[in-house]
Design an enzyme around this catalytic site. Structure first.
Site, PDB file in Angstrom:
ATOM      1  CE  LYS A 194      -3.766   2.153   2.539  1.00 40.92           C
ATOM      2  NZ  LYS A 194      -4.650   2.063   3.706  1.00 40.92           N
ATOM      3  CE  LYS A 246      -6.196   1.560  -0.557  1.00 36.85           C
ATOM      4  NZ  LYS A 246      -6.679   1.537   0.788  1.00 36.85           N
TER       5      LYS A 246
HETATM    6  C1  PBG Z   1      -7.688   3.009   5.436  1.00 39.33           C
HETATM    7  C2  PBG Z   1      -7.925   2.924   4.002  1.00 39.33           C
HETATM    8  C3  PBG Z   1      -7.729   3.915   3.021  1.00 39.33           C
HETATM    9  C4  PBG Z   1      -8.234   3.390   1.841  1.00 39.33           C
HETATM   10  C5  PBG Z   1      -8.690   2.110   2.121  1.00 39.33           C
HETATM   11  N1  PBG Z   1      -8.455   1.833   3.449  1.00 39.33           N
HETATM   12  C6  PBG Z   1      -7.243   5.289   3.117  1.00 39.33           C
HETATM   13  C7  PBG Z   1      -5.882   5.616   3.479  1.00 39.33           C
HETATM   14  O1  PBG Z   1      -5.008   4.769   3.674  1.00 39.33           O
HETATM   15  O2  PBG Z   1      -5.667   6.815   3.604  1.00 39.33           O
HETATM   16  C8  PBG Z   1      -8.298   4.107   0.526  1.00 39.33           C
HETATM   17  C9  PBG Z   1      -9.333   3.608  -0.404  1.00 39.33           C
HETATM   18  C10 PBG Z   1      -9.657   4.517  -1.523  1.00 39.33           C
HETATM   19  O3  PBG Z   1      -9.010   5.562  -1.741  1.00 39.33           O
HETATM   20  O4  PBG Z   1     -10.598   4.182  -2.250  1.00 39.33           O
HETATM   21  N2  PBG Z   1      -6.467   2.669   5.916  1.00 39.33           N
END
Ligand code: PBG
Length: 326
Positions: A194, A246
């Site tokens: 991520k 992601k």
């Molecule tokens: C929470 C989380 C996030 C997303 C999914 N889970 C946000 C972040 O890490 O700031 C983002 C999903 C999206 O942008 O559609 N940890």
């Protein structure tokens, strides 16, 4: 012209093009991320994500049913709590928003497969994905909480948990928590890779994130590719059942590289910013939304993902049914 090898021969009819296509996908691989909140009889449009809504629990089954009817395989639930605190206690409360949502969803629309997003950021007053010690998110203090969150979600009915916190050792901690509570068969899909990405902007708006700074001390630097492999192999060794990359669209090289380095199923998350950009370009009449939606999705599968998490899940399932992709 003496040309025996002509790739265009295989493109001469729609039937033939379909027969020889290299990428195949189906509705069961689609995951729809959605937001639930407290309150009554509300379906609130999210301004940064046209066409996406926050649902109160009484209104949630209608959208779940739409997903099930369209053939979408799975739903990933995000809770928006009324109250936040330093330690994100709403994330693991047995009567928290996400726990109540999972319980109700399983009961009322049992055909879907439910994934719980395991993280603290929607529930903490500072908006970070873990417990703060000074300005720093303390890794090891956070691990206990993550395990607690995962267990509470599975107790409420989650079929699978997906930790998105990016703490070191999170899969081992969650696996141990689940196993100790008898959930040895509940799989974990790790957000192993991520990135600290600007593509999450609209989601943070949607989830009412309180974050002021950034997540660069735990989410990955977008400049790094080898580190993605390292994170994935670590999570795999700790017992992750599926891995996730992601965002998706700007990181297809990572999806492909991972596909070649692990035997686990790979998911990719087409995040809020990717969705919002397509919506905005389509609203300005700059692109054909339907075709861009299909092409961006199939590209993620072509890169090597087996699972696609996307706000377009229902529309993609319909496109697959029509035979426009699939
Ligand atoms: C929470 C989380 C996030 C997303 C999914 N889970 C946000 C972040 O890490 O700031 C983002 C999903 C999206 O942008 O559609 N940890």
């Amino acid at each position: 012209m003496d040309l025996t090898i002509r790739p265009r021969r295989l493109r001469t009819s729609a039937k033939l093009r379909k027969m020889v296509r290299e990428t195949r996908m189906d509705k069961s691989s689609l995951v729809y991320p959605m937001f639930v909140m407290d309150g009554e009889n509300k379906k609130e449009e999210i301004p940064t994500m046209p066409g996406q809504f926050r649902y109160t629990l009484d209104r949630m089954p209608e959208i779940l049913q739409e997903m099930a009817d369209a053939g979408v395989g799975s739903v990933m639930l995000f809770g928006i709590p009324d109250h936040k605190d330093e330690v994100g206690s709403g994330a693991y409360a047995c009567d928290g928003i996400i726990q109540r949502a999972l319980e109700k969803a399983k009961k009322e629309v049992p055909d879907l497969y439910y994934i719980g997003d395991v993280c603290m950021c929607e529930y903490t007053s500072h908006g970070h994905c873990g417990i703060l010690k000074g300005d720093y998110v303390d890794n090891d203090l956070t691990l206990d909480k993550l395990a607690q969150i995962a267990v509470s979600q599975v107790q409420a009915g989650a079929d699978m948990v997906a930790p998105s916190d990016m703490m070191d050792g999170h899969i081992a901690a969650i696996r141990e928590g689940l196993d100790k509570n008898g959930f040895v068969t509940t799989p974990i899909m790790s957000y192993a890779v991520k990135y600290a990405s600007a593509f999450y902007g609209p989601f943070r708006e949607a989830a009412g994130s309180a974050l002021k700074g950034d997540r660069k001390s735990y989410q990955m630097n977008p400049m790094n590719r080898r580190e993605a492999i390292r994170e994935s192999l670590l999570d795999e060794a700790q017992g992750a059942d599926c891995l996730m990359v992601k965002p998706a669209g700007a990181y297809l090289d990572i999806v492909r590289e991972l596909r070649e380095r692990t035997e686990l199923p790979i998911g990719a998350y087409q995040v809020s910013g990717e969705y919002a950009m397509i919506k905005a370009a389509a609203a300005a009449d700059l692109v054909d939304e339907y075709r861009i939606m299909c092409e961006s999705a199939l590209s993620i599968y072509r890169a090597g993902a087996e699972i696609l998490i996307t706000y377009y899940a229902k529309e993609l399932a319909q496109a697959m049914k029509k035979g426009d992709i699939g």
